[in-house]
Design a protein around this motif. Structure first.
Motif, mmCIF file in Angstrom:
data_model
loop_
_atom_site.group_PDB
_atom_site.id
_atom_site.type_symbol
_atom_site.label_atom_id
_atom_site.label_comp_id
_atom_site.label_asym_id
_atom_site.label_seq_id
_atom_site.Cartn_x
_atom_site.Cartn_y
_atom_site.Cartn_z
ATOM 1 N N ASN A 1 39.775 24.892 37.029
ATOM 2 C CA ASN A 1 38.700 25.516 36.264
ATOM 3 C C ASN A 1 38.690 27.024 36.454
ATOM 4 O O ASN A 1 38.484 27.786 35.503
ATOM 5 N N LEU A 2 38.933 27.482 37.682
ATOM 6 C CA LEU A 2 38.976 28.920 37.936
ATOM 7 C C LEU A 2 40.085 29.583 37.145
ATOM 8 O O LEU A 2 39.874 30.622 36.493
ATOM 9 N N TYR A 3 41.273 29.007 37.159
ATOM 10 C CA TYR A 3 42.401 29.596 36.432
ATOM 11 C C TYR A 3 42.111 29.661 34.928
ATOM 12 O O TYR A 3 42.391 30.673 34.272
ATOM 13 N N GLN A 4 41.538 28.581 34.397
ATOM 14 C CA GLN A 4 41.246 28.552 32.959
ATOM 15 C C GLN A 4 40.131 29.526 32.600
ATOM 16 O O GLN A 4 40.189 30.191 31.558
ATOM 17 N N GLN A 5 39.126 29.627 33.450
ATOM 18 C CA GLN A 5 38.015 30.533 33.171
ATOM 19 C C GLN A 5 38.474 31.986 33.148
ATOM 20 O O GLN A 5 38.022 32.775 32.318
ATOM 21 N N GLU B 1 46.833 30.866 31.315
ATOM 22 C CA GLU B 1 46.394 30.021 32.435
ATOM 23 C C GLU B 1 47.537 29.701 33.390
ATOM 24 O O GLU B 1 47.386 29.787 34.618
ATOM 25 N N GLY B 2 48.690 29.323 32.846
ATOM 26 C CA GLY B 2 49.823 28.972 33.701
ATOM 27 C C GLY B 2 50.281 30.139 34.555
ATOM 28 O O GLY B 2 50.589 29.965 35.749
ATOM 29 N N GLN B 3 50.341 31.336 33.975
ATOM 30 C CA GLN B 3 50.771 32.509 34.735
ATOM 31 C C GLN B 3 49.745 32.891 35.800
ATOM 32 O O GLN B 3 50.102 33.291 36.910
#
Length: 241
Positions: free
Chosen positions: A195-199, A210-212
């Protein structure tokens, strides 16, 4: 063709060349690159705060987004009358001079606008916004879970994977009756991480980042981990820091 006509023709040719160069520059800068340096700086900051929260066993207050300070009102410009210019012998030279200068004025204006657009794109791509409510909420959730996860990191029961998540490393380090609860905690921790990465990606208008972002954080979790923590190498081998 007179010299004045030739200069005028060359001036407009310069305008066309600059226009083409600006168009090519716009095509290059439309694709905003992933700001790796800014992502690394943000990852180091967030990871450091999560580790501090885990060590203290308490949730740190999320950072409040910066508020913009309104600029002071600008006084209106005062028009100052300009005395009339001295009369010339003929109006034709002035007209010709204006015709000759206008292409160069237009060229200068286009060049300045082109550099402004290019530099603005580079500046936008060099920053990551982490002040959105979604990012702040994800950080707070992760810090709260980190306080519960820390004993399992210390014992070696869990460790970080190469893709920025958490996995069971040594289930035997946990009593049998606690293993089911640990599995649930690991799943919650991974949900908070994802969730943190996507946010962060969403807050910056690039969900495809998001992946990077996740890979950048994956390295930060390992680099800043305390001694004794376990982590997986890119090949999947467990190592102790």
């Amino acid at each position: 063709m007179t010299r004045q006509d030739w200069l005028k023709t060359q001036g407009w040719r310069s305008v066309l060349v600059l226009g083409l160069l600006m168009a090519l520059s716009a095509c290059v800068t439309v694709n905003i690159y992933f700001p790796a340096a800014a992502a690394q700086k943000l990852a180091d900051q967030v990871v450091g705060e999560v580790y501090k929260a885990a060590a203290k066993g308490a949730l740190l207050a999320p950072v409040a987004p910066a508020t913009s300070v309104p600029a002071p009102p600008v006084a209106p410009a005062v028009s100052v009358p300009v005395p009339p210019a001295a009369p010339t012998r003929s109006a034709a030279p002035a007209s010709n001079a204006l015709s000759m200068a206008s292409p160069y004025h237009a060229a200068s204006y286009l060049l300045a606008m082109g550099f402004s657009a290019i530099s603005g794109t580079a500046e936008a791509a060099a920053n990551l916004d982490a002040s959105s409510p979604g990012v702040q909420s994800a950080r707070a959730q992760l810090e709260a879970i980190a306080a519960q996860m820390r004993p399992y990191f210390v014992s070696g029961a869990v460790g970080f994977t190469a893709n920025g998540l958490v996995a069971i490393h040594d289930a035997a380090a946990v009593p049998l009756q606690q293993r089911a609860a640990l599995n649930g905690l690991v799943n919650s921790n991974n949900s908070a991480l994802s969730n943190l990465y996507q946010q962060i990606a969403d807050a910056n208008g690039h969900p495809e980042w998001e992946g990077q972002i996740q890979q950048t954080f994956a390295q930060a979790w390992i680099n800043k981990a305390p001694a004794g923590y376990w982590y997986q190498s890119p090949s999947g081998q467990w190592q102790k820091k």
